[in-house]
Design a protein around this motif. Structure first.
Motif, short mmCIF file in Angstrom:
data_model
loop_
_atom_site.label_atom_id
_atom_site.label_comp_id
_atom_site.label_asym_id
_atom_site.label_seq_id
_atom_site.Cartn_x
_atom_site.Cartn_y
_atom_site.Cartn_z
N LEU A 124 -72.30 7.86 78.55
CA LEU A 124 -72.68 8.83 77.53
C LEU A 124 -71.80 8.69 76.30
O LEU A 124 -72.28 8.69 75.17
CB LEU A 124 -72.61 10.25 78.09
N MET A 125 -70.49 8.53 76.53
CA MET A 125 -69.57 8.34 75.41
C MET A 125 -69.95 7.07 74.63
O MET A 125 -69.97 7.07 73.40
CB MET A 125 -68.13 8.23 75.91
N CYS A 126 -70.26 5.99 75.35
CA CYS A 126 -70.65 4.74 74.68
C CYS A 126 -71.90 4.94 73.84
O CYS A 126 -71.97 4.47 72.70
CB CYS A 126 -70.88 3.63 75.71
N PHE A 127 -72.90 5.63 74.39
CA PHE A 127 -74.13 5.86 73.65
C PHE A 127 -73.89 6.69 72.40
O PHE A 127 -74.40 6.40 71.33
CB PHE A 127 -75.19 6.55 74.53
N THR A 128 -73.08 7.76 72.55
CA THR A 128 -72.86 8.65 71.40
C THR A 128 -72.03 7.99 70.31
O THR A 128 -72.12 8.38 69.16
CB THR A 128 -72.19 9.97 71.83
N ARG A 129 -71.23 7.01 70.67
CA ARG A 129 -70.40 6.31 69.69
C ARG A 129 -71.04 5.02 69.20
O ARG A 129 -70.43 4.26 68.44
CB ARG A 129 -69.02 6.02 70.26
#
Length: 105
Positions: free
Chosen positions: A75-80
Protein backbone atom coordinates in the motif's frame (compact mmCIF):
# COMPACT_ATOMS: atom_id res chain seq x y z
CA UNK A 1 -15.58 6.54 1.71
CA UNK A 2 -16.98 5.47 -1.65
CA UNK A 3 -16.90 1.90 -2.93
CA UNK A 4 -14.22 1.50 -5.62
CA UNK A 5 -15.27 1.45 -9.25
CA UNK A 6 -14.70 -1.76 -11.25
CA UNK A 7 -11.94 -0.13 -13.32
CA UNK A 8 -9.98 0.58 -10.11
CA UNK A 9 -9.23 -3.04 -9.15
CA UNK A 10 -8.52 -6.38 -10.86
CA UNK A 11 -11.43 -8.64 -11.77
CA UNK A 12 -10.47 -11.24 -9.12
CA UNK A 13 -11.04 -8.59 -6.43
CA UNK A 14 -14.76 -8.33 -7.17
CA UNK A 15 -15.64 -11.33 -4.99
CA UNK A 16 -13.92 -9.80 -1.96
CA UNK A 17 -15.11 -6.24 -2.52
CA UNK A 18 -18.72 -7.43 -2.61
CA UNK A 19 -18.23 -9.00 0.83
CA UNK A 20 -17.50 -5.62 2.42
CA UNK A 21 -20.44 -3.73 3.83
CA UNK A 22 -21.25 -0.13 2.99
CA UNK A 23 -19.36 1.53 5.86
CA UNK A 24 -15.80 0.26 5.48
CA UNK A 25 -14.41 2.65 8.10
CA UNK A 26 -16.84 1.31 10.70
CA UNK A 27 -15.85 -2.25 9.78
CA UNK A 28 -12.14 -1.44 10.14
CA UNK A 29 -12.73 0.18 13.54
CA UNK A 30 -14.63 -2.88 14.73
CA UNK A 31 -11.91 -5.24 13.45
CA UNK A 32 -9.29 -3.25 15.35
CA UNK A 33 -10.77 -4.60 18.60
CA UNK A 34 -12.52 -7.79 17.46
CA UNK A 35 -9.43 -9.45 15.95
CA UNK A 36 -7.13 -8.93 18.97
CA UNK A 37 -9.93 -10.18 21.24
CA UNK A 38 -10.29 -13.27 19.04
CA UNK A 39 -6.52 -13.92 19.10
CA UNK A 40 -6.42 -13.51 22.87
CA UNK A 41 -9.19 -16.08 23.21
CA UNK A 42 -6.92 -18.66 21.52
CA UNK A 43 -3.83 -18.31 23.74
CA UNK A 44 -4.34 -21.66 25.47
CA UNK A 45 -4.76 -23.41 22.10
CA UNK A 46 -1.85 -21.65 20.33
CA UNK A 47 0.17 -24.84 19.72
CA UNK A 48 -2.80 -26.88 18.48
CA UNK A 49 -2.67 -28.33 14.94
CA UNK A 50 -5.48 -30.54 13.65
CA UNK A 51 -2.97 -33.08 12.26
CA UNK A 52 0.79 -33.73 12.39
CA UNK A 53 2.70 -31.47 10.01
CA UNK A 54 -0.17 -28.97 9.74
CA UNK A 55 0.16 -25.38 10.88
CA UNK A 56 -0.60 -24.58 14.50
CA UNK A 57 -2.97 -21.79 15.45
CA UNK A 58 0.11 -19.75 16.41
CA UNK A 59 1.58 -20.27 12.92
CA UNK A 60 -1.67 -19.31 11.19
CA UNK A 61 -1.92 -16.10 13.21
CA UNK A 62 1.75 -15.36 12.52
CA UNK A 63 1.12 -15.87 8.81
CA UNK A 64 -1.83 -13.45 8.93
CA UNK A 65 0.32 -10.84 10.69
CA UNK A 66 3.18 -11.30 8.19
CA UNK A 67 0.77 -10.99 5.26
CA UNK A 68 -0.69 -7.80 6.74
CA UNK A 69 2.84 -6.35 6.96
CA UNK A 70 3.36 -7.13 3.28
CA UNK A 71 -0.01 -5.55 2.38
CA UNK A 72 0.92 -2.39 4.31
CA UNK A 73 4.27 -2.22 2.51
CA UNK A 74 2.55 -2.70 -0.86
CA UNK A 75 0.00 0.00 0.00
CA UNK A 76 2.83 2.38 0.85
CA UNK A 77 4.49 1.58 -2.51
CA UNK A 78 1.25 2.24 -4.40
CA UNK A 79 0.56 5.52 -2.61
CA UNK A 80 4.10 6.76 -3.25
CA UNK A 81 4.04 5.81 -6.92
CA UNK A 82 6.66 3.04 -6.76
CA UNK A 83 7.70 2.19 -10.31
CA UNK A 84 9.48 -1.13 -9.65
CA UNK A 85 7.50 -4.36 -9.92
CA UNK A 86 6.55 -5.86 -6.57
CA UNK A 87 6.83 -9.60 -5.97
CA UNK A 88 3.51 -11.35 -6.12
CA UNK A 89 2.49 -13.02 -2.88
CA UNK A 90 2.89 -16.55 -4.29
CA UNK A 91 6.62 -15.91 -4.71
CA UNK A 92 7.17 -14.58 -1.20
CA UNK A 93 8.63 -17.61 0.53
CA UNK A 94 8.59 -15.87 3.92
CA UNK A 95 4.81 -16.19 3.85
CA UNK A 96 4.95 -19.89 3.04
CA UNK A 97 7.41 -21.10 5.67
CA UNK A 98 6.23 -20.36 9.20
CA UNK A 99 8.83 -20.45 11.95
CA UNK A 100 6.58 -19.57 14.86
CA UNK A 101 6.79 -23.09 16.30
CA UNK A 102 10.55 -22.86 16.78
CA UNK A 103 10.66 -19.20 17.75
CA UNK A 104 13.29 -18.54 15.04
CA UNK A 105 12.27 -15.49 13.02
Amino acid sequence: MNRPQTHEYPAWGETYIKLVGDDVLEILEKQATDFPDFINSLVEKADYAYAPGKWTIKEVIGHIIDAERVFIYRLMCFTRGEQHALLDLKRMTMLQMPTFRTGVY
